[in-house]
Design an enzyme around this catalytic site. Structure first.
Site, mmCIF file in Angstrom:
data_model
loop_
_atom_site.group_PDB
_atom_site.id
_atom_site.type_symbol
_atom_site.label_atom_id
_atom_site.label_comp_id
_atom_site.label_asym_id
_atom_site.label_seq_id
_atom_site.Cartn_x
_atom_site.Cartn_y
_atom_site.Cartn_z
ATOM 1 C CD GLN A 52 -3.497 -4.213 6.527
ATOM 2 O OE1 GLN A 52 -3.598 -3.177 5.879
ATOM 3 N NE2 GLN A 52 -3.955 -5.373 6.081
ATOM 4 C CE LYS B 85 -3.913 -2.292 2.219
ATOM 5 N NZ LYS B 85 -4.694 -2.566 3.437
ATOM 6 C CG ASP C 240 -9.566 0.503 5.188
ATOM 7 O OD1 ASP C 240 -9.404 0.002 4.072
ATOM 8 O OD2 ASP C 240 -8.736 0.432 6.112
HETATM 9 N N1 GUN Z 1 -7.057 -6.369 6.242
HETATM 10 C C1 GUN Z 1 -7.450 -7.091 5.170
HETATM 11 N N2 GUN Z 1 -8.010 -6.293 4.235
HETATM 12 C C2 GUN Z 1 -7.959 -5.042 4.724
HETATM 13 C C3 GUN Z 1 -8.377 -3.771 4.212
HETATM 14 O O1 GUN Z 1 -8.932 -3.639 3.116
HETATM 15 N N3 GUN Z 1 -8.150 -2.709 5.023
HETATM 16 C C4 GUN Z 1 -7.559 -2.838 6.234
HETATM 17 N N4 GUN Z 1 -7.393 -1.730 6.951
HETATM 18 N N5 GUN Z 1 -7.171 -3.975 6.735
HETATM 19 C C5 GUN Z 1 -7.371 -5.080 5.989
#
Ligand code: GUN
Length: 280
Positions: free
Chosen positions: A95, A51, A118
């Site tokens: 995350q 990311k 998100d």
């Molecule tokens: N863990 C797995 N997928 C995601 C996501 O799309 N966002 C976040 N913040 N954590 C995750």
């Protein structure tokens, strides 16, 4: 059979974002994303690195907060509060999953919903359910973009989603319902799963169990979207038995190179969008 090429579409979207970011910079605005990672879960580390690298590639400024596994919920929430008030930060991403001693709900609710790229904050979940969203969660958004790109009709279609989690299954069910698909959301307690998946015009699996969706579970000429990511013998695989299912269906996402790159592209998209919502 047509491959739903997420890698290709993600590149196209990222190129567009790169141009938008360059234009914003001419006006003195640099989009900023804060990424918080608690602990050292290897998969989470990998995702977070992907990311932040994707941010760099399009010119988004990213701040990484790595916190030890033992960090308290209060300390984590204090960092979030600081980021809520930081005008350089337009988007905040924590995350998931978090260590068991931290309540995920409290952490998500601490994020300013205007910076919740998100789309996990209850305010944003509610807005989405009502069909008036602020941020679409990145993975389902990426899947919807793939449907759009390949002109896959949704109206009136029977869609089965396997996996009713907060990150993919539940928000995707809302988004597809908003497009007038008829959605069935299945999970571990669903009875006669095969009977349901076999009737699906569009089948989405978001479970994380390799081999869950075999050829005997899909309808001919259907559309298959595989959100699973697992590691088997050092190879990344999805939930779908790709080799055999691909022979029977009309569209299918590969793993890797399907939904994964789309999730990251839509995260970048949401971060740029957050400039309009974050109040700075
Ligand atoms: N863990 C797995 N997928 C995601 C996501 O799309 N966002 C976040 N913040 N954590 C995750």
């Amino acid at each position: 059979m047509v491959l739903l090429d997420g890698k290709l579409l993600a590149k196209k979207i990222r190129d567009e974002i790169k141009k938008r970011v360059a234009d914003l910079k001419k006006d003195g605005i640099i989009p900023g994303l804060a990424v918080i990672l608690v602990g050292d879960n290897p998969a989470s580390q990998l995702y977070v690195n992907m990311k932040t690298k994707a941010c760099e590639d399009v010119g988004i400024y990213s701040i990484n907060h790595r916190m030890p596994f033992e960090v308290s919920e209060t300390e984590l929430i204090n960092v979030i509060k600081m980021l809520n008030n930081n005008p350089m930060v337009h988007g905040i991403l924590v995350q998931l999953p978090l260590p068991a001693h931290i309540k995920e709900e409290n952490v998500i609710e601490a994020i300013d919903y205007k910076k919740d790229i998100d789309g996990f904050h209850p305010y944003n979940v509610g807005k989405l359910l009502r069909g008036n969203p602020l941020f679409y969660p990145c993975t389902p958004y990426g899947i919807m973009k793939l449907f759009e790109e390949y002109n896959i009709e949704l109206k009136g279609k029977d869609v089965v989603i396997v996996g009713a989690g907060n990150i993919t299954g539940k928000p995707l069910a809302s988004m597809l319902t908003n497009e007038f698909a008829t959605v069935q959301l299945c999970h571990v307690h669903t009875k006669e799963l095969q009977e349901k998946t076999k009737r699906a015009d569009i089948l989405i699996s978001a479970v994380g169990r390799p081999g869950l969706i075999g050829e005997d579970m899909v309808k001919e000429k259907s559309v298959i979207v595989d959100v699973g990511i697992s590691r088997v013998n050092n190879k990344v695989v999805g939930d779908v038995d790709f080799e055999n299912v691909a022979k029977k269906v009309s569209y299918i996402t590969p793993v890797p190179g399907g939904v994964g790159p789309m999730t990251i592209a839509m995260l970048l998209y949401n971060t740029v969008k957050a400039i309009e919502t974050s109040g700075f």
